[in-house]
Design an enzyme around this catalytic site. Structure first.
Site, PDB file in Angstrom:
ATOM      1  N   LYS A  27       0.846  -1.198   0.000  1.00 63.20           N
ATOM      2  CA  LYS A  27       0.000   0.000   0.000  1.00 63.20           C
ATOM      3  C   LYS A  27       0.876   1.241   0.000  1.00 63.20           C
ATOM      4  O   LYS A  27       2.046   1.222   0.393  1.00 63.20           O
ATOM      5  CB  LYS A  27      -0.947   0.015   1.202  1.00 63.20           C
ATOM      6  CG  LYS A  27      -0.267   0.156   2.589  1.00 63.20           C
ATOM      7  CD  LYS A  27       0.001   1.573   3.009  1.00 63.20           C
ATOM      8  CE  LYS A  27       0.838   1.636   4.288  1.00 63.20           C
ATOM      9  NZ  LYS A  27       1.438   2.953   4.539  1.00 63.20           N
ATOM     10  N   SER A  31       0.695  -6.740   5.181  1.00 60.21           N
ATOM     11  CA  SER A  31       0.016  -7.398   4.060  1.00 60.21           C
ATOM     12  C   SER A  31       0.299  -8.898   4.042  1.00 60.21           C
ATOM     13  O   SER A  31      -0.588  -9.702   3.747  1.00 60.21           O
ATOM     14  CB  SER A  31       0.451  -6.756   2.740  1.00 60.21           C
ATOM     15  OG  SER A  31      -0.372  -7.195   1.690  1.00 60.21           O
ATOM     16  N   PRO A  65       9.546  -3.805  -0.791  1.00 61.23           N
ATOM     17  CA  PRO A  65      10.672  -3.366   0.042  1.00 61.23           C
ATOM     18  C   PRO A  65      10.361  -3.492   1.533  1.00 61.23           C
ATOM     19  O   PRO A  65       9.233  -3.234   1.970  1.00 61.23           O
ATOM     20  CB  PRO A  65      10.852  -1.899  -0.364  1.00 61.23           C
ATOM     21  CG  PRO A  65      10.337  -1.836  -1.771  1.00 61.23           C
ATOM     22  CD  PRO A  65       9.194  -2.814  -1.818  1.00 61.23           C
ATOM     23  N   VAL A  66      11.363  -3.924   2.306  1.00 57.15           N
ATOM     24  CA  VAL A  66      11.198  -4.151   3.746  1.00 57.15           C
ATOM     25  C   VAL A  66      11.431  -2.850   4.508  1.00 57.15           C
ATOM     26  O   VAL A  66      12.288  -2.044   4.132  1.00 57.15           O
ATOM     27  CB  VAL A  66      12.194  -5.240   4.227  1.00 57.15           C
ATOM     28  CG1 VAL A  66      12.125  -5.429   5.736  1.00 57.15           C
ATOM     29  CG2 VAL A  66      11.915  -6.564   3.509  1.00 57.15           C
ATOM     30  N   ALA A  67      10.682  -2.640   5.597  1.00 57.12           N
ATOM     31  CA  ALA A  67      10.808  -1.433   6.437  1.00 57.12           C
ATOM     32  C   ALA A  67      10.759  -0.184   5.580  1.00 57.12           C
ATOM     33  O   ALA A  67      11.621   0.674   5.629  1.00 57.12           O
ATOM     34  CB  ALA A  67      12.094  -1.475   7.260  1.00 57.12           C
ATOM     35  N   ALA A  68       9.680  -0.106   4.774  1.00 60.59           N
ATOM     36  CA  ALA A  68       9.641   0.916   3.730  1.00 60.59           C
ATOM     37  C   ALA A  68       8.425   1.833   3.796  1.00 60.59           C
ATOM     38  O   ALA A  68       8.266   2.702   2.950  1.00 60.59           O
ATOM     39  CB  ALA A  68       9.669   0.221   2.364  1.00 60.59           C
ATOM     40  N   ASP A  94      -2.345  -1.807  10.522  1.00 58.18           N
ATOM     41  CA  ASP A  94      -2.516  -1.829   9.060  1.00 58.18           C
ATOM     42  C   ASP A  94      -3.091  -3.142   8.529  1.00 58.18           C
ATOM     43  O   ASP A  94      -3.489  -3.221   7.361  1.00 58.18           O
ATOM     44  CB  ASP A  94      -1.165  -1.596   8.356  1.00 58.18           C
ATOM     45  CG  ASP A  94      -0.780  -0.126   8.297  1.00 58.18           C
ATOM     46  OD1 ASP A  94      -1.665   0.729   8.527  1.00 58.18           O
ATOM     47  OD2 ASP A  94       0.395   0.170   8.021  1.00 58.18           O
TER      48      ASP A  94
END
Length: 291
Positions: free
Chosen positions: A11, A105, A95-98, A137
């Site tokens: 998202k 998700s 992408p991680v920690a983005a 989220d």
């Protein structure tokens, strides 16, 4: 049904406003959330023993209770006293920690997968109620599409699908702590708040240009101060034809919205050629078609 394959979509926040801080330390937000066609892939298989086994393509990700996918599977396994175990493979592309809700998700997809795999019969609403236990989220990541998010992010109102466009994603080679960003946000010092209600009107009218004129994220006031490269990426996107460009979530990912495929592709290759972004993707909105 032996193996289930699912897509866990990322998202972005078209608008992110912080309107207050609660006594428990959480912040009250008003956000416009939008699912995009960038996703992780998850496969889930029922097994005869009772364990939860998780494998990922990224060696640095935890594969135990520290991973939201594991916790999502365990949540339903415990609640419904499921005797069989589950084998889960997670192929990370988001992408991680983005600031793109990748972990949330994945957890949402795992809840949906467990529901199908073990025939639990839970509705989307019931899955969302359980998802909030894993993170604010997660319910949105079960709902998907275009939505207004309020409270701490758990109060969701579906909106009309946002007008179609091209989405350029660029994540610099840094990670940002959401806790740090919210912890260093001084609400009284925020001079400009995004016009969330105006954005909702633009979305319902299918007005992409009105919408992109109103993009805004108050968390930029903290994250850009720490990482000026975020602003550099925004300016590059605008220079190459983005109608608007902002940071998603608490960062550090930046996105730009384009109405022209050729311009979007040129911006994509330009961004790939710079050393300011480590991961670059060109995609579009994931939505049900407008009625």
């Amino acid at each position: 049904m032996n193996v289930i394959k699912l897509r866990a979509y990322a998202k972005i926040n078209l608008g992110l406003d912080v309107v207050g801080k609660r006594e428990d330390g959480y912040h009250e937000v008003r956000m416009i959330m939008q699912t995009i066609n960038l996703y992780d892939q998850i496969s889930m298989k029922k097994i005869s023993d009772s364990g939860i086994y998780l494998k990922t393509n990224l060696h640095y990700l935890p594969v135990n209770e520290k991973n939201l996918v594991y916790r999502a599977a365990k949540l339903l396994k415990d609640e419904f006293n499921i005797k069989h175990g589950v084998d889960i493979k997670l192929d990370k592309r988001i992408p991680v920690a983005a600031g793109m809700a990748g972990g949330s998700s994945d957890a949402a997809a795992a809840l949906v997968g467990m529901n199908k795999l073990f025939n639990l019969g839970l509705s989307k609403k019931e899955l969302m109620e359980r998802g909030v236990k894993l993170g604010a989220d997660v319910p949105y990541c079960i709902l998907r599409g275009t939505a207004l998010s309020e409270g701490i992010g758990e109060i969701l109102t579906p909106l009309a699908p946002a007008p179609e466009c091209y989405v350029l994603i660029a994540k610099p080679g840094i990670n940002v702590s959401t806790k740090f960003v919210y912890g260093n946000l001084n609400i009284t010092e925020i001079k400009e708040h995004p016009d969330i209600d105006g954005m909702i009107d633009n979305i319902s009218n299918g007005d992409l240009y009105g919408l992109t004129n109103k993009l805004g994220n108050v968390l930029e006031t903290v994250t850009i101060k720490e990482h000026p490269v975020i602003d550099t990426i925004k300016q590059e996107m605008i220079k190459y034809g983005a109608l608007g460009s902002i940071m998603s979530g608490s960062g550090p990912t930046v996105f730009g919205l384009f109405d022209n495929k050729k311009k979007a592709q040129e911006a994509f290759y330009h961004m790939k050629g710079l050393d300011i972004a480590k991961q670059v993707h060109l995609t579009d909105f994931f939505n049900q078609k407008r009625g």
